[in-house]
Design a protein around this motif. Structure first.
Motif, PDB file in Angstrom:
ATOM      1  N   GLU A  18     -20.168   5.120  -1.861  1.00 46.47           N
ATOM      2  CA  GLU A  18     -19.328   4.809  -0.703  1.00 46.47           C
ATOM      3  C   GLU A  18     -18.005   5.568  -0.765  1.00 46.47           C
ATOM      4  O   GLU A  18     -17.539   6.128   0.233  1.00 46.47           O
ATOM      5  CB  GLU A  18     -19.064   3.304  -0.652  1.00 46.47           C
ATOM      6  N   ALA A  19     -17.375   5.603  -1.964  1.00 50.94           N
ATOM      7  CA  ALA A  19     -16.104   6.302  -2.114  1.00 50.94           C
ATOM      8  C   ALA A  19     -16.274   7.799  -1.869  1.00 50.94           C
ATOM      9  O   ALA A  19     -15.492   8.419  -1.128  1.00 50.94           O
ATOM     10  CB  ALA A  19     -15.548   6.058  -3.518  1.00 50.94           C
ATOM     11  N   LEU A  20     -17.292   8.407  -2.449  1.00 50.34           N
ATOM     12  CA  LEU A  20     -17.529   9.844  -2.270  1.00 50.34           C
ATOM     13  C   LEU A  20     -17.827  10.187  -0.822  1.00 50.34           C
ATOM     14  O   LEU A  20     -17.491  11.274  -0.344  1.00 50.34           O
ATOM     15  CB  LEU A  20     -18.676  10.297  -3.175  1.00 50.34           C
ATOM     16  N   GLY A  21     -18.441   9.248  -0.109  1.00 50.27           N
ATOM     17  CA  GLY A  21     -18.766   9.483   1.292  1.00 50.27           C
ATOM     18  C   GLY A  21     -17.548   9.618   2.178  1.00 50.27           C
ATOM     19  O   GLY A  21     -17.600  10.263   3.235  1.00 50.27           O
ATOM     20  N   HIS A  22     -16.423   9.021   1.765  1.00 51.48           N
ATOM     21  CA  HIS A  22     -15.191   9.116   2.556  1.00 51.48           C
ATOM     22  C   HIS A  22     -14.504  10.469   2.391  1.00 51.48           C
ATOM     23  O   HIS A  22     -13.773  10.909   3.274  1.00 51.48           O
ATOM     24  CB  HIS A  22     -14.224   8.000   2.164  1.00 51.48           C
ATOM     25  N   TRP A  23     -14.729  11.121   1.234  1.00 54.51           N
ATOM     26  CA  TRP A  23     -13.989  12.354   0.938  1.00 54.51           C
ATOM     27  C   TRP A  23     -14.758  13.578   1.431  1.00 54.51           C
ATOM     28  O   TRP A  23     -15.344  14.336   0.665  1.00 54.51           O
ATOM     29  CB  TRP A  23     -13.727  12.451  -0.566  1.00 54.51           C
ATOM     30  N   LYS A  24     -14.719  13.773   2.717  1.00 51.53           N
ATOM     31  CA  LYS A  24     -15.478  14.878   3.322  1.00 51.53           C
ATOM     32  C   LYS A  24     -14.716  16.202   3.273  1.00 51.53           C
ATOM     33  O   LYS A  24     -15.287  17.258   3.549  1.00 51.53           O
ATOM     34  CB  LYS A  24     -15.818  14.538   4.782  1.00 51.53           C
ATOM     35  N   HIS A  25     -13.426  16.137   2.932  1.00 51.82           N
ATOM     36  CA  HIS A  25     -12.600  17.357   2.999  1.00 51.82           C
ATOM     37  C   HIS A  25     -12.167  17.860   1.621  1.00 51.82           C
ATOM     38  O   HIS A  25     -11.477  18.886   1.559  1.00 51.82           O
ATOM     39  CB  HIS A  25     -11.356  17.094   3.855  1.00 51.82           C
ATOM     40  N   ILE A  26     -12.533  17.177   0.579  1.00 52.36           N
ATOM     41  CA  ILE A  26     -12.023  17.615  -0.721  1.00 52.36           C
ATOM     42  C   ILE A  26     -12.665  18.932  -1.139  1.00 52.36           C
ATOM     43  O   ILE A  26     -13.847  19.178  -0.940  1.00 52.36           O
ATOM     44  CB  ILE A  26     -12.229  16.545  -1.818  1.00 52.36           C
ATOM     45  N   VAL A  61     -25.267  15.691   2.286  1.00 53.96           N
ATOM     46  CA  VAL A  61     -24.526  16.169   1.119  1.00 53.96           C
ATOM     47  C   VAL A  61     -23.138  15.527   1.098  1.00 53.96           C
ATOM     48  O   VAL A  61     -22.394  15.591   2.083  1.00 53.96           O
ATOM     49  CB  VAL A  61     -24.386  17.703   1.140  1.00 53.96           C
ATOM     50  N   LEU A  62     -22.833  14.873  -0.024  1.00 53.08           N
ATOM     51  CA  LEU A  62     -21.505  14.283  -0.184  1.00 53.08           C
ATOM     52  C   LEU A  62     -20.508  15.359  -0.587  1.00 53.08           C
ATOM     53  O   LEU A  62     -20.847  16.314  -1.297  1.00 53.08           O
ATOM     54  CB  LEU A  62     -21.546  13.185  -1.255  1.00 53.08           C
ATOM     55  N   CYS A  63     -19.274  15.196  -0.135  1.00 53.69           N
ATOM     56  CA  CYS A  63     -18.206  16.159  -0.441  1.00 53.69           C
ATOM     57  C   CYS A  63     -18.685  17.585  -0.136  1.00 53.69           C
ATOM     58  O   CYS A  63     -18.737  18.448  -1.037  1.00 53.69           O
ATOM     59  CB  CYS A  63     -17.780  16.046  -1.903  1.00 53.69           C
TER      60      CYS A  63
END
Length: 502
Positions: free
Chosen positions: A419-427, A452-454
């Protein structure tokens, strides 16, 4: 030279001298000498004894000259003597040897000490009057560092000692550049600090005072004035809720700690110091009643660093809302766990969402406080310590971060990690300092979802044990096949293992 060539000759000379003296004295005694003759012989023996004593001193000096200490330069000896001062934060009875023994280690060291005025510029009060005159004379015109701590053993004459401190301080006021006051009303035989200063100093100007430290244990509600127009640094600790009237318009550093002041009262203090560049407030009174008088804004246009530690979240949020500071000011906050009182922690931290570009998170164990550091695009750093935060919640409130650095031995459960990784689409940079086992769980999370995450991740930091392993190579192939190739893999370590449990 392993042995002095003159040692054998000296031994022979001493043996001959003893034999000669023995023979002459025995002969003199055998002839029944007159009183005048006996006195002449005794006088000659005394002269010989004095010459031998001087020779012994000379030999000792030559012996010392061969030691390592004797070969130290004057500059190095002076530096050593600076560290030989007693801890003047402790009490000195009037008879205490406040001159360190090292100052009289030898004639050379004593001469160096006497000729170094800065070694005599640190004066603890109370001090014997003769010693005070000695220190003052040897300090020449150097600015003075004065430490005040009344006797912690009340006795007859203690009131006279407090008066002596006051009158001595008054005489030294024009020369003081640093002043430290450690005052307990019980130690000072019930004499509060405020009335004592008012009686002896009044509004007298401390013209050259640049640093002031006050530690005051008292329940007495007395205020007092310290007029120090050139004061730059102020440390204040007090058990009561009275802040002295400090006249210091150009103060640049303020530290308030272990005080009974509530945060609105602290804001009122800050108003007097508009030139502040560094402000540290910790361990203040908690639980301000909103029914009190309204709190007005405080503007600190030059502030570079603001630290608020051990605040209730409600007080913290209100204090931050009432301090106007530049967008480049670095902020360090420590929130007491479970202290929301109607304020949602996520909403409190989300005020820095728009300006934040990078985050570092330290977390040493489950249930412990997070230590988060945000770095804004302007270079500002914001440190927040709190136990009211999870990684997934943090990611949800900071979805636009470009750089994320995590330091933790234990990652969240798999579902919350995804869930946390799913929020960080711009890192573009993700570094995770953890154990190899936990890092493999991170790789599984990044491979779990169909999407794909991140997706913009280009730089990936991993523990040293994972670099070049088959599992890492498998993950990199997976990302490449998904069209989200990672360009750089680097080894990372925890910045502060001792603090975060590594």
């Amino acid at each position: 030279m392993s042995e002095l060539r003159s040692a054998t000759g000296l031994s022979r000379f001493c043996s001959e001298l003893k034999e000669t003296l023995k023979t002459e004295i025995e002969h003199l005694l055998a002839t029944s000498p007159t009183g005048h003759e006996s006195r002449n012989v005794q006088h000659g023996l005394v002269e010989m004894e004095e010459m031998l004593s001087q020779t012994c001193i000379y030999l000792r000096q030559q012996y010392n000259a061969c030691s390592f200490v004797a070969r130290l330069s004057d500059e190095l000896v002076t530096e050593i003597l600076q560290y030989c001062h007693y801890d003047t934060t402790t009490f000195f009875p009037w008879t205490s040897p406040v001159i360190p023994p090292a100052f009289n280690l030898c004639a050379r060291w004593r001469h160096i000490a006497i000729c170094s005025p800065h070694l005599w510029a640190k004066i603890p009060l109370p001090m014997n009057a003769n010693l005070l005159q000695l220190f003052s004379d040897r300090a020449l015109s150097r600015p003075l560092d004065v430490v005040i701590r009344p006797n912690d053993n009340p006795r007859k004459g203690a009131h006279r000692e407090i008066a002596h401190i006051g009158s001595t301080l008054l005489a030294l006021v024009p020369r003081i550049s640093q002043l430290r006051i450690r005052w307990d009303d019980d130690d000072a035989v019930g004499v509060p600090l405020g009335p004592s200063l008012d009686q002896h100093i009044g509004h007298r100007e401390f013209t050259f005072l640049q640093e002031l430290r006050i530690s005051h244990d008292s329940s007495a509600q007395f205020t007092y004035t310290i007029n120090a127009p050139n004061l730059r640094i102020l440390h204040f600790r007090s058990a009561n809720n009275v802040f002295p009237n400090i006249i210091a318009p150009d103060l640049v550093k303020l530290v308030l700690e272990e005080t009974s002041l509530y945060y609105p009262e602290i804001l009122a203090v800050l108003k007097h110091f508009p030139s502040l560049e560094q402000c540290i407030v910790r361990d203040v009174n908690l639980g301000w009643d909103d029914g009190g008088p309204p709190v007005s804004l405080v503007s600190l246009p030059k502030l570079r660093d603001l630290t608020l530690q051990k605040f209730l979240l409600h007080d913290m949020a209100d204090a931050i809302d009432h301090i106007v500071i530049p967008s480049t000011t670095n902020i360090t906050l420590s929130v007491i766990s479970g202290s929301g009182d109607g304020v949602i922690f996520e909403e409190f931290i989300s005020r820095w969402n728009v300006s934040s570009d990078e985050i570092q998170v330290y977390w040493n164990r489950i249930g412990a406080d997070f230590v988060c550091t945000w770095t804004s695009k302007s270079g500002r750093k914001i440190d927040v310590t709190s136990g009211q935060l999870s990684l997934s919640t943090l990611a949800a409130h900071f979805p636009d971060l470009a750089v994320v650095n995590l330091h933790t031995p234990i990652l969240p459960v798999q579902s919350l990690l995804v869930e946390a990784l799913g929020h960080w689409k711009h890192i573009t940079h993700l570094s995770v300092s953890t154990t190899d086992t936990e890092f493999e769980r991170l790789l599984v999370a990044l491979e779990t979802t169909s999407e794909v995450l991140c997706p913009h991740l280009r730089v990936f930091g991993c523990p040293e044990g994972m670099l070049g392993t088959s599992r890492m190579m498998q993950f990199l192939d997976f990302r490449k096949n998904q069209g989200a190739r990672i360009e750089e893999v680097k080894v990372i370590t925890a910045n502060d293992p001792s603090t975060f449990g590594y």
